[in-house]
Design an enzyme around this catalytic site. Structure first.
Site, PDB file in Angstrom:
ATOM      1  N   GLY A 108     -19.533   0.178   9.391  1.00 46.47           N
ATOM      2  CA  GLY A 108     -20.493   1.316   9.626  1.00 46.47           C
ATOM      3  C   GLY A 108     -19.461   2.232   9.409  1.00 46.47           C
ATOM      4  N   ASP A 121      -8.730  -4.297   6.804  1.00 44.45           N
ATOM      5  CA  ASP A 121      -8.304  -3.169   5.770  1.00 44.45           C
ATOM      6  C   ASP A 121      -7.667  -3.028   7.902  1.00 44.45           C
ATOM      7  OD1 ASP A 121      -6.572  -0.874   5.790  1.00 44.45           O
ATOM      8  OD2 ASP A 121      -7.742   0.743   5.326  1.00 44.45           O
ATOM      9  N   HIS A 149      -9.932  -0.201  -1.183  1.00 45.75           N
ATOM     10  CA  HIS A 149     -10.803   0.912  -0.176  1.00 45.75           C
ATOM     11  C   HIS A 149     -11.543   1.610  -1.078  1.00 45.75           C
ATOM     12  CE1 HIS A 149      -7.736   2.923   1.180  1.00 45.75           C
ATOM     13  NE2 HIS A 149      -7.151   2.208   1.861  1.00 45.75           N
ATOM     14  N   ALA A 194      -3.800   7.874   6.648  1.00 44.85           N
ATOM     15  CA  ALA A 194      -3.185   7.236   7.852  1.00 44.85           C
ATOM     16  C   ALA A 194      -1.297   7.782   7.399  1.00 44.85           C
ATOM     17  CB  ALA A 194      -3.790   6.715   8.728  1.00 44.85           C
ATOM     18  N   ALA A 222      -8.029   5.421   9.983  1.00 44.66           N
ATOM     19  CA  ALA A 222      -6.514   5.020  10.167  1.00 44.66           C
ATOM     20  C   ALA A 222      -6.677   3.793   9.964  1.00 44.66           C
ATOM     21  CB  ALA A 222      -5.279   5.830  11.619  1.00 44.66           C
ATOM     22  N   GLY A 223      -7.105   2.954   8.621  1.00 43.26           N
ATOM     23  CA  GLY A 223      -7.379   1.520   8.902  1.00 43.26           C
ATOM     24  C   GLY A 223      -8.711   1.049  10.311  1.00 43.26           C
ATOM     25  N   GLU A 275       0.820  -1.019   0.006  1.00 45.47           N
ATOM     26  CA  GLU A 275       0.001  -0.154   0.038  1.00 45.47           C
ATOM     27  C   GLU A 275       1.009   1.191  -0.102  1.00 45.47           C
ATOM     28  OE1 GLU A 275      -2.300  -0.325   3.113  1.00 45.47           O
ATOM     29  OE2 GLU A 275      -4.080   0.742   1.846  1.00 45.47           O
ATOM     30  N   HIS A 317     -16.365   3.788   7.898  1.00 42.15           N
ATOM     31  CA  HIS A 317     -15.889   3.303   6.069  1.00 42.15           C
ATOM     32  C   HIS A 317     -16.551   4.622   5.166  1.00 42.15           C
ATOM     33  CE1 HIS A 317     -11.635   2.144   8.157  1.00 42.15           C
ATOM     34  NE2 HIS A 317     -11.111   2.466   6.984  1.00 42.15           N
TER      35      HIS A 317
HETATM   36 ZN   LIG Z   1      -4.217  -0.385   4.607  1.00 43.16          ZN
END
Ligand SMILES: [Zn+2]
Length: 374
Positions: free
Chosen positions: A243, A267, A211, A135, A302-303, A124, A245
């Site tokens: 719920g 993630d 994502h 993040a 952040a994830g 990533e 993101h």
């Molecule tokens: Zn990630």
């Protein structure tokens, strides 16, 4: 030889209520809906659901363990997620110094040599858009660089399976076609690309959207952006279904395009399964409040603190996907993305006996890997 019975089996052809599944040598050898021959070693599961093991193609840690901290932490984080039904894992590494990323890939190569359930790595970064880095540590972002890519792929020894790239960066399209040629799935993500720029990324060979909806421009009617380009493409679509993101309606929206391309991912970061507090992700401080992980400095997500069983349960109960579609998104589709569809990802004869037994509320009861309950 064992025959499992007494649970509803979710197969690609539909749900077998009162079905049975025969296992031998770590594989599913046969399954069906009729009565089981009495001479066999029949084990009743006493209700619930039987689904194939989940395959998480985007995860950073869990159970207090950060994959980028050490080989031991990487192994412990993978083990944490196995208890939540993840039977194959693609380890995500974030943008870091080149030496650090290569060292982390070295840990992964060593772990995967002893454990074929580690499917490889997702890089990533570091070729991401600074304005959508979320993040990630902006100091480690780079413009697409073929030499740097060659060093990373070399360190990964053919275990780098996916890489997130922002297609609007100079040189990104050439790098995406290099990745495709090397057998690595290029993913569009952490991007400020316009609709047209993202389309160019998919045309250059990207087969995945990292994502979807997150870390890309929001959809606007005059500027549909990377999200709509991804939905219209043939790419697989990662969704962080926690719920937080995204709204569940956005998952139904994606399902309306290509149900067979949805991928439930976690993630997840190290705080997953541990609780609120202060953590680090890719070397940056992260604060977790009410299960929401945010970069301490910027407040960016952040994830997540999601597990695959949680993502699956939400997909059925909160989003309203048919259970067969949720199973495909958590198992069959990621298996196809990774080219593992002939080995795992469904309740079907010939595939690995990687199973998750869920109760009626879709909570994990037991996980089987290679025909052995854990
Ligand atoms: Zn990630």
């Amino acid at each position: 030889m064992t025959v499992l019975t007494g649970a509803r089996l979710v197969t690609p052809a539909g749900v077998l209520d009162g079905g049975w599944l025969r296992l031998a040598g770590g594989r599913i050898t046969e399954l069906g809906g009729g009565p089981v021959a009495s001479s066999e070693n029949v084990v009743s599961l006493d209700g619930g659901w039987l689904v194939p093991g989940f395959i998480d193609v985007h995860v950073h840690g869990g159970g207090g363990h950060d994959f980028t901290a050490s080989a031991e932490e990487m192994a412990a984080g993978i083990e944490f997620h196995r208890r939540h039904g993840t039977t194959r894992t693609l380890v995500s590494l974030m943008a870091g110094a080149l030496d650090a990323m290569c060292e982390q890939l070295g840990w992964l190569v060593a772990l995967a040599a002893a454990d074929d359930r580690i499917a490889g790595a997702h890089l990533e970064g570091p070729f991401l858009a600074e304005s959508r880095c979320g993040a990630q540590n902006a100091a480690h972002l780079q413009l697409p660089d073929r030499q740097m890519l060659a060093k990373l792929l070399d360190a990964g020894q053919s275990l780098v399976r996916t890489m997130t790239v922002a297609p609007e960066l100079p040189g990104a399209l050439g790098l995406i076609s290099d990745l495709a040629e090397a057998g690595v799935v290029a993913a569009v993500g952490h991007t400020d690309a316009s609709y047209e720029q993202a389309q160019a990324g998919f045309a250059a060979g990207a087969r995945l959207a990292t994502h979807l909806y997150n870390a890309m421009p929001p959809i606007r009617h005059r500027a549909p952006g990377a999200a709509i380009a991804a939905l219209e493409s043939a790419a697989f679509l990662e969704l962080v279904n926690d719920g937080v993101h995204m709204h569940p309606a956005m998952i139904r929206h994606a399902a309306g395009y290509r149900m067979d391309r949805l991928l439930l991912i976690t993630d997840a970061m190290s705080a997953t399964g541990v609780g609120d507090g202060s953590y680090s992700l890719g070397g940056l401080p992260v604060t977790v409040v009410d299960g929401q992980a945010r970069a301490a400095e910027t407040g960016s997500l952040a994830g997540s603190t999601l597990t695959m069983d949680g993502a699956f349960r939400r997909a059925v109960r909160e989003v309203g996907l048919p259970i067969e579609a949720a199973v495909a998104a958590a198992s069959g589709n990621p298996a196809r993305l990774l080219g593992l569809g002939d080995r795992c990802g469904a309740l079907a004869a010939g595939l690995a006996a990687d199973l998750v037994h869920l109760d009626d509320e879709l909570a994990v009861r037991r996980v089987m890997i290679d025909g052995r309950w854990r």
